[in-house]
Design a protein around this motif. Structure first.
Motif, PDB file in Angstrom:
ATOM      1  N   GLU A   5      -5.958   3.933   5.188  1.00 13.85           N
ATOM      2  CA  GLU A   5      -5.216   2.593   5.750  1.00 13.85           C
ATOM      3  C   GLU A   5      -6.101   1.980   6.414  1.00 13.85           C
ATOM      4  O   GLU A   5      -6.205   0.740   6.279  1.00 13.85           O
ATOM      5  CB  GLU A   5      -4.183   3.090   6.673  1.00 13.85           C
ATOM      6  CG  GLU A   5      -3.028   4.073   6.173  1.00 13.85           C
ATOM      7  CD  GLU A   5      -1.923   4.355   6.824  1.00 13.85           C
ATOM      8  OE1 GLU A   5      -2.072   3.924   8.120  1.00 13.85           O
ATOM      9  OE2 GLU A   5      -0.983   4.862   6.510  1.00 13.85           O
ATOM     10  N   LEU A   6      -7.453   2.388   7.069  1.00 21.22           N
ATOM     11  CA  LEU A   6      -8.224   1.696   7.815  1.00 21.22           C
ATOM     12  C   LEU A   6      -9.141   0.656   6.662  1.00 21.22           C
ATOM     13  O   LEU A   6      -9.058  -0.505   6.762  1.00 21.22           O
ATOM     14  CB  LEU A   6      -9.341   2.228   8.520  1.00 21.22           C
ATOM     15  CG  LEU A   6     -10.576   1.490   9.102  1.00 21.22           C
ATOM     16  CD1 LEU A   6     -10.176   0.524   9.975  1.00 21.22           C
ATOM     17  CD2 LEU A   6     -11.742   2.692   9.303  1.00 21.22           C
ATOM     18  N   TRP A   7      -9.265   1.311   5.553  1.00 20.88           N
ATOM     19  CA  TRP A   7     -10.071   0.519   4.483  1.00 20.88           C
ATOM     20  C   TRP A   7      -9.429  -0.542   3.993  1.00 20.88           C
ATOM     21  O   TRP A   7      -9.737  -1.516   3.301  1.00 20.88           O
ATOM     22  CB  TRP A   7     -11.001   1.367   3.840  1.00 20.88           C
ATOM     23  CG  TRP A   7     -11.837   2.287   4.572  1.00 20.88           C
ATOM     24  CD1 TRP A   7     -11.874   3.701   4.663  1.00 20.88           C
ATOM     25  CD2 TRP A   7     -12.939   1.801   5.298  1.00 20.88           C
ATOM     26  NE1 TRP A   7     -13.071   4.034   5.640  1.00 20.88           N
ATOM     27  CE2 TRP A   7     -13.389   2.902   6.065  1.00 20.88           C
ATOM     28  CE3 TRP A   7     -13.424   0.695   5.650  1.00 20.88           C
ATOM     29  CZ2 TRP A   7     -14.510   2.699   7.039  1.00 20.88           C
ATOM     30  CZ3 TRP A   7     -14.585   0.542   6.450  1.00 20.88           C
ATOM     31  CH2 TRP A   7     -15.254   1.487   7.352  1.00 20.88           C
ATOM     32  N   GLU A   8      -8.034   0.015   3.780  1.00 21.30           N
ATOM     33  CA  GLU A   8      -6.819  -0.849   3.215  1.00 21.30           C
ATOM     34  C   GLU A   8      -6.690  -2.008   3.866  1.00 21.30           C
ATOM     35  O   GLU A   8      -6.582  -3.394   3.247  1.00 21.30           O
ATOM     36  CB  GLU A   8      -5.685  -0.222   2.878  1.00 21.30           C
ATOM     37  CG  GLU A   8      -5.927   0.867   1.621  1.00 21.30           C
ATOM     38  CD  GLU A   8      -4.540   1.877   1.519  1.00 21.30           C
ATOM     39  OE1 GLU A   8      -3.826   1.649   2.387  1.00 21.30           O
ATOM     40  OE2 GLU A   8      -4.814   2.634   0.534  1.00 21.30           O
ATOM     41  N   MET A   9      -6.798  -1.919   4.849  1.00 27.32           N
ATOM     42  CA  MET A   9      -6.427  -3.175   6.122  1.00 27.32           C
ATOM     43  C   MET A   9      -7.500  -3.700   6.541  1.00 27.32           C
ATOM     44  O   MET A   9      -7.350  -4.838   7.327  1.00 27.32           O
ATOM     45  CB  MET A   9      -5.285  -2.501   7.050  1.00 27.32           C
ATOM     46  CG  MET A   9      -4.077  -2.017   6.790  1.00 27.32           C
ATOM     47  SD  MET A   9      -3.147  -1.707   8.048  1.00 27.32           S
ATOM     48  CE  MET A   9      -4.032  -0.675   9.319  1.00 27.32           C
TER      49      MET A   9
END
Length: 133
Positions: A5-9
């Motif tokens: 989720e970090l890399w998606e956001m």
């Protein structure tokens, strides 16, 4: 889950990731002094609390030299200038911007942000850890 989720956001225009290494690790002889140094560093960084997150680690011990201080930080903007202005100690670190598009950088972030005392960072035993939240 958080890692994906970090890399998606992640907003690379508004935020940047930094690996820091203490410039004078060769002078570190006492683990407790390095632990105190990282604690003080985190305390003196309070002015940027709204715009930064970081994990700082001490690796090594008197029996397992060198003792090293390093960390990974998420900063608002594209420089570490605000942290350096808020905390003069930040000038004692080499700051390397991490390229969020590279798997090696993502691996470093994951290793540092999931690291803990008695675990390993970059193959070195962690003897102290401090989080800047």
């Amino acid at each position: 889950v958080w890692n994906k989720e970090l890399w998606e956001m992640f907003d690379p225009e508004g935020w940047s990731l930094w690996l820091c290494r203490f410039k004078y690790n060769h002078e570190n002889e006492k683990q407790f002094m390095c632990a105190n140094a990282t604690g003080g560093f985190v305390q003196r960084s309070d002015a940027v609390r709204k715009w930064a997150f970081g994990a700082m680690f001490v690796t090594g011990s008197e029996a397992d030299l060198p003792i090293e201080i390093s960390g990974v930080w998420l900063m608002r903007g594209q420089t570490v200038e605000h942290l350096q202005e808020a905390n003069d100690d930040a000038l004692c670190y080499t700051w390397t911007k991490l390229d969020h598009t590279k798997q090696a950088a993502k691996d470093i972030v994951y290793e540092y942000w999931t690291g803990d005392v008695d675990g390993y960072i970059e193959g070195k035993l962690v003897t102290d850890a401090k989080l800047f939240l």
